[in-house]
Design an enzyme around this catalytic site. Structure first.
Site, PDB file in Angstrom:
ATOM      1  N   ALA A 137       0.868  -1.176   0.000  1.00  0.00           N
ATOM      2  CA  ALA A 137       0.000   0.000   0.000  1.00  0.00           C
ATOM      3  C   ALA A 137       0.910   1.232   0.000  1.00  0.00           C
ATOM      4  CB  ALA A 137      -0.932  -0.016   1.207  1.00  0.00           C
ATOM      5  N   VAL A 138       0.343   2.408   0.135  1.00  0.00           N
ATOM      6  CA  VAL A 138       1.127   3.633  -0.023  1.00  0.00           C
ATOM      7  C   VAL A 138       2.292   3.703   0.955  1.00  0.00           C
ATOM      8  CG1 VAL A 138       1.042   6.148   0.122  1.00  0.00           C
ATOM      9  CG2 VAL A 138      -0.819   4.910  -0.983  1.00  0.00           C
ATOM     10  N   MET A 139       2.051   3.423   2.242  1.00  0.00           N
ATOM     11  CA  MET A 139       3.127   3.498   3.239  1.00  0.00           C
ATOM     12  C   MET A 139       4.234   2.500   2.916  1.00  0.00           C
ATOM     13  SD  MET A 139       2.749   5.836   5.618  1.00  0.00           S
ATOM     14  CE  MET A 139       3.603   5.272   7.086  1.00  0.00           C
ATOM     15  N   ASN A 158       3.575  -8.952  -2.089  1.00  0.00           N
ATOM     16  CA  ASN A 158       2.235  -8.504  -1.750  1.00  0.00           C
ATOM     17  C   ASN A 158       1.270  -9.660  -1.954  1.00  0.00           C
ATOM     18  OD1 ASN A 158       0.762  -5.744  -1.156  1.00  0.00           O
ATOM     19  ND2 ASN A 158      -0.578  -6.879  -2.548  1.00  0.00           N
ATOM     20  N   SER A 196       5.572   7.082  12.016  1.00  0.00           N
ATOM     21  CA  SER A 196       4.702   8.242  11.905  1.00  0.00           C
ATOM     22  C   SER A 196       5.227   9.220  10.871  1.00  0.00           C
ATOM     23  CB  SER A 196       4.601   8.954  13.261  1.00  0.00           C
ATOM     24  OG  SER A 196       3.790  10.108  13.153  1.00  0.00           O
ATOM     25  N   GLY A 197       4.292   9.868  10.201  1.00  0.00           N
ATOM     26  CA  GLY A 197       4.659  10.880   9.219  1.00  0.00           C
ATOM     27  C   GLY A 197       3.837  10.803   7.951  1.00  0.00           C
ATOM     28  N   LYS A 251       4.012   4.971  20.186  1.00  0.00           N
ATOM     29  CA  LYS A 251       3.319   5.433  18.984  1.00  0.00           C
ATOM     30  C   LYS A 251       1.843   5.707  19.279  1.00  0.00           C
ATOM     31  CE  LYS A 251       2.632   6.166  14.517  1.00  0.00           C
ATOM     32  NZ  LYS A 251       1.203   6.026  14.242  1.00  0.00           N
ATOM     33  N   HIS A 279       1.714   8.955  21.024  1.00  0.00           N
ATOM     34  CA  HIS A 279       1.955   9.978  19.993  1.00  0.00           C
ATOM     35  C   HIS A 279       0.648  10.305  19.276  1.00  0.00           C
ATOM     36  CE1 HIS A 279       2.316  10.793  15.671  1.00  0.00           C
ATOM     37  NE2 HIS A 279       3.378  11.530  15.964  1.00  0.00           N
ATOM     38  N   ASN A 280      -0.079   9.259  18.856  1.00  0.00           N
ATOM     39  CA  ASN A 280      -1.325   9.486  18.126  1.00  0.00           C
ATOM     40  C   ASN A 280      -2.381  10.134  19.013  1.00  0.00           C
ATOM     41  OD1 ASN A 280       0.073   8.086  16.143  1.00  0.00           O
ATOM     42  ND2 ASN A 280      -1.699   6.907  15.510  1.00  0.00           N
ATOM     43  N   GLU A 296      -1.578  13.643  19.163  1.00  0.00           N
ATOM     44  CA  GLU A 296      -1.985  14.189  17.853  1.00  0.00           C
ATOM     45  C   GLU A 296      -3.474  14.529  17.859  1.00  0.00           C
ATOM     46  OE1 GLU A 296      -2.788  11.977  13.705  1.00  0.00           O
ATOM     47  OE2 GLU A 296      -0.720  11.769  14.430  1.00  0.00           O
ATOM     48  N   TYR A 297      -4.310  13.648  18.420  1.00  0.00           N
ATOM     49  CA  TYR A 297      -5.739  13.936  18.548  1.00  0.00           C
ATOM     50  C   TYR A 297      -5.930  15.240  19.314  1.00  0.00           C
ATOM     51  CZ  TYR A 297      -7.789   9.377  17.119  1.00  0.00           C
ATOM     52  OH  TYR A 297      -8.225   8.279  16.423  1.00  0.00           O
ATOM     53  N   ARG A 302     -18.671   7.520  50.026  1.00  0.00           N
ATOM     54  CA  ARG A 302     -18.449   6.094  49.729  1.00  0.00           C
ATOM     55  C   ARG A 302     -18.508   5.257  51.006  1.00  0.00           C
ATOM     56  NH1 ARG A 302     -13.763   4.530  47.993  1.00  0.00           N
ATOM     57  NH2 ARG A 302     -14.533   2.858  46.640  1.00  0.00           N
TER      58      ARG A 302
END
Length: 489
Positions: free
Chosen positions: A17-19, A38, A135-136, A190, A193-194, A197-198, A452
């Protein structure tokens, strides 16, 4: 055509795929010979005839046997396939062709417990395993991503040269790739990291909505603001692309961004970060709000109906517009600091829980280039951990504390004005609320513990007694003295 000249590849990659394609070309550009395969074999020939045309160091295989036969020993097989069961199926397919000491690399967005499981199970078979965050996006994969490898430490020397060669570089030439830790540590970092990013994206979107709805600014005007912001403390990839998006015109000359449906997608890493924070008892509130904001955006039909019947203030602003834009900038910076502080809190607790030895300054260095959250800001985080390697929270670092002090009044003005105008700013607000909670010596949890104990006899600790001693009160006079088990968050 498949390669048949007997050459051997330094590494093999499955998944074009692209990555995957871009990583192959990146490796080839850096002097490595790469074998490719593939599941849909025609994609191999298509790749060799198109993107990889002219690359005599990219070798195509038409079968798994041919692919494995092209690899130098110890064999290094990198999987760039969809996370989940697909990874396990490819491991099962590759495994019979490998020998003890060979290496499998998962470069997808796998959930870290899966990477931990795979690392352990393959080690029992004598196979090394790496789960690495990459990532990137497409551009990063092609010209230099941030790479976060973890897994079996014995695997790192086999790929260090390749990974650090293809990774992004900081301004002083340091590769944005270093060994993260054992088991699922690489994919965990990672994931965080994501999650960050959110948070970054949601904060930027809230700044955009404040300027658009609160100040009535046009996309072209906001483009100028983000262009200016990208030259200072907020200089980052996400601010840069926001600048470009706001200036982009559709075929009719109108701003394209205003024609895009306001429903956001997600692939799961932000949700995983939130789940992990709950499991570990770490208040990663900003990333949580960013995930929920996407969920709320997806309720488009309900929101349209609600907008017709639920009343609230109509956004309007009568003050100094330029001064408020500067307030938004400082609120964005302060909230961003809180987001990263929470992300690092989570990684610290995960490292303690899992027994990982994470290099927090090194993580910031890996994020300095190539990845989606790359920014000048990350250099300050590395400096903070260089100064104080055992730093418990970024908010306690002298530099970041100084920025928060400077930004605090504008930050409060932005949140207060947003509430008054009726413009939702969940990430700005939760960042400020967390900051106020973190700096508060005594929170109202004493009353919560009393509640409680009252309804469930869950016990409490006392200020005038040593920590670890628990007490129960018969609040009604009829409850007796029996207490329930003590629960700690």
């Amino acid at each position: 055509m498949a390669n048949t000249d007997g050459r051997r590849a330094d590494i093999g990659l499955i998944g074009l795929a692209v990555m995957g394609q871009n990583l192959v070309l990146n490796m080839a550009d850096n002097g490595f010979t790469v074998a490719v395969f593939n599941r849909t074999v025609s994609k191999v020939d298509d790749f060799l005839a198109d993107a990889a045309e002219g690359y005599d160091t990219v070798l195509g295989a038409h079968s798994m046997e041919e692919f494995i036969g092209m690899l130098k020993r110890p064999r290094k097989v990198m999987l760039m396939v969809k996370a989940g069961d697909v990874v396990d199926k490819f491991i099962e397919t590759v495994l019979p062709h490998l020998e003890e000491g060979d290496l499998i690399i998962d470069g997808g967005n796998s959930h870290f417990p899966d990477t931990t499981r795979r690392t352990k199970s393959l080690a029992e078979k004598g196979i090394l395993y790496i789960g690495t965050g990459v990532s990137g996006g497409e551009e990063g994969a092609r010209h230099g991503p941030s790479i976060m490898p973890g897994g079996n430490p014995g695997a790192w020397p086999l790929v260090k040269e390749i990974f650090q060669a293809i990774a992004a570089k900081t301004e002083d030439g340091e590769p944005c790739c270093e060994w993260v830790g054992e088991e699922g540590a690489g994919h965990y970092v990672k994931m965080v990291h994501n999650g960050i990013e959110y948070g970054d994206m949601q904060l930027i979107c809230e700044a955009y909505q404040l300027m658009k709805d609160g100040l009535g600014m046009t996309p072209d005007e906001m483009h100028e603001v983000f262009a200016e912001w990208n030259t200072g403390e907020l200089d980052s990839y996400l601010i840069e692309i926001t600048r470009d998006i706001l200036a982009f015109k559709d075929t009719d000359g109108s701003p394209l961004v205003e024609k895009i449906l306001d429903t956001a997608g997600q692939k799961g890493t932000g949700k995983w970060t939130g789940i992990s924070s709950l499991e570990l008892g770490v208040p990663v509130t900003l990333i949580g709000e960013a995930v929920f904001a996407r969920c709320l955006s997806a309720m488009k039909d309900e929101r349209v109906k609600a907008s017709k019947v639920l009343d609230g203030p109509s956004p309007s602003f009568s003050g100094d517009r330029q001064a408020f834009i500067e307030d938004i900038r400082q609120a964005l910076l302060a909230s961003k600091i809180v987001s990263y502080a929470q992300g690092y809190m989570l990684m610290r607790e995960a490292a303690r829980e899992m027994g990982w030895k994470l290099n927090f300054g090194g993580i910031a260095l890996m994020w300095r280039g190539g990845c989606i959250i790359r920014s000048v800001f990350l250099g300050r985080i590395k400096d903070a951990f260089d100064r104080t390697p055992d730093l418990t929270n970024l908010l306690l670092d002298d530099y970041f504390r100084g920025v928060i002090d400077r930004c605090q009044d504008p930050w409060r003005r932005v949140v207060a004005q947003s509430v008054t105008m009726g413009v939702p700013v969940p990430a700005f607000a939760t960042a400020l609320t967390f900051f106020d909670g973190y700096r508060t010596e005594r929170l109202p949890a004493n009353l919560l513990q009393a509640q409680r104990d009252y309804f469930g006899a869950h016990t409490y600790e006392r200020l005038d007694k040593p920590r670890g001693e628990f007490y129960h009160t018969n609040w009604t006079g009829t409850g007796g003295t029996t207490s329930a088990s003590t629960y700690q968050v």
